[in-house]
Motif scaffolding. Structure first.
Motif, short mmCIF file in Angstrom:
data_model
loop_
_atom_site.label_atom_id
_atom_site.label_comp_id
_atom_site.label_asym_id
_atom_site.label_seq_id
_atom_site.Cartn_x
_atom_site.Cartn_y
_atom_site.Cartn_z
N LYS A 31 3.71 8.11 2.40
CA LYS A 31 3.15 7.34 3.50
C LYS A 31 3.16 8.23 4.74
O LYS A 31 3.94 9.16 4.84
CB LYS A 31 3.98 6.08 3.74
CG LYS A 31 3.90 5.12 2.56
CD LYS A 31 4.73 3.89 2.82
CE LYS A 31 4.70 2.98 1.61
NZ LYS A 31 5.57 1.83 1.78
N SER A 32 2.29 7.95 5.69
CA SER A 32 2.21 8.79 6.88
C SER A 32 3.55 8.86 7.61
O SER A 32 4.39 7.98 7.45
CB SER A 32 1.12 8.28 7.81
OG SER A 32 1.43 6.96 8.22
N ALA A 33 3.69 9.88 8.39
CA ALA A 33 4.96 10.13 9.06
C ALA A 33 4.82 10.03 10.57
O ALA A 33 3.75 10.26 11.12
CB ALA A 33 5.46 11.53 8.71
N ALA A 86 11.58 19.79 15.53
CA ALA A 86 10.75 18.59 15.56
C ALA A 86 10.51 18.05 14.15
O ALA A 86 10.56 16.84 13.92
CB ALA A 86 9.42 18.89 16.25
N GLY A 87 10.27 18.95 13.19
CA GLY A 87 10.02 18.53 11.82
C GLY A 87 11.21 17.81 11.19
O GLY A 87 11.04 16.90 10.38
N ALA A 88 12.41 18.21 11.59
CA ALA A 88 13.61 17.57 11.06
C ALA A 88 13.74 16.13 11.52
O ALA A 88 14.49 15.35 10.92
CB ALA A 88 14.84 18.37 11.47
N THR A 89 13.02 15.74 12.57
CA THR A 89 13.10 14.37 13.08
C THR A 89 12.00 13.46 12.54
O THR A 89 11.94 12.29 12.89
CB THR A 89 13.03 14.35 14.62
OG1 THR A 89 11.72 14.76 15.03
CG2 THR A 89 14.08 15.24 15.25
N CYS A 90 11.10 14.00 11.71
CA CYS A 90 10.02 13.18 11.16
C CYS A 90 10.59 12.02 10.36
O CYS A 90 11.63 12.15 9.71
CB CYS A 90 9.13 14.01 10.24
SG CYS A 90 8.16 15.28 11.07
N LYS A 91 9.89 10.92 10.40
CA LYS A 91 10.28 9.74 9.62
C LYS A 91 9.06 9.29 8.82
O LYS A 91 8.05 8.89 9.39
CB LYS A 91 10.77 8.63 10.56
CG LYS A 91 11.27 7.43 9.85
CD LYS A 91 12.58 7.71 9.13
CE LYS A 91 13.09 6.41 8.51
NZ LYS A 91 14.17 6.61 7.60
N PHE A 92 9.15 9.41 7.50
CA PHE A 92 8.09 8.99 6.61
C PHE A 92 8.33 7.55 6.18
O PHE A 92 9.44 7.04 6.31
CB PHE A 92 8.07 9.89 5.36
CG PHE A 92 7.64 11.30 5.63
CD1 PHE A 92 6.35 11.72 5.38
CD2 PHE A 92 8.53 12.23 6.16
CE1 PHE A 92 5.94 13.02 5.62
CE2 PHE A 92 8.14 13.53 6.41
CZ PHE A 92 6.85 13.92 6.15
N GLY A 93 7.31 6.92 5.65
CA GLY A 93 7.49 5.58 5.10
C GLY A 93 8.46 5.62 3.94
O GLY A 93 8.45 6.56 3.15
#
Length: 115
Positions: A31-33, A86-93
């Protein structure tokens, strides 16, 4: 000058692509992040730092990033490090509870551009 720097920071565009890269689920899609847009400090403008950084991120079943690594460098260590943070803080569905997927690798791309 401050207004111009804000425009440059906003112009530091985030492009996100995420896809499953798991051999067990070759066609699966995440799912989108939601990912944070990295800061573009004032000093980077003077150095004309630009480029694209591609990250591999390990996404857990809860949608959080468990690990991240640079797979394509921008050629600038500062941009690579900011992209990793920043990438480490991404939250995916999150994965549906009936799925057997525990974690999957995805790609996140940050494109740093000054307009």
């Amino acid at each position: 000058m401050i207004a111009k720097l804000r425009i440059v920071a906003i112009a530091s565009t985030l492009l996100l692509t995420a896809f499953a890269a798991n051999a067990a689920e070759p066609g699966a899609r995440l799912k989108s992040a939601n990912c944070n847009v990295p800061d573009y400090p004032r000093g980077w403008q003077d150095e004309d730092l630009q480029g694209t950084v591609r990250l591999a991120v390990l996404v857990g079943a809860d949608g959080s990033v468990q690990d991240a690594k640079v797979i394509e460098s921008s050629g600038h260590r500062a941009l690579d490090k900011a992209s990793l943070r920043a990438g480490a803080t991404c939250k995916f569905g999150a994965t549906p509870k009936d799925s057997d997927r525990s974690s999957v690798w995805a790609t996140v791309q940050y494109k740093w551009v000054m307009n």
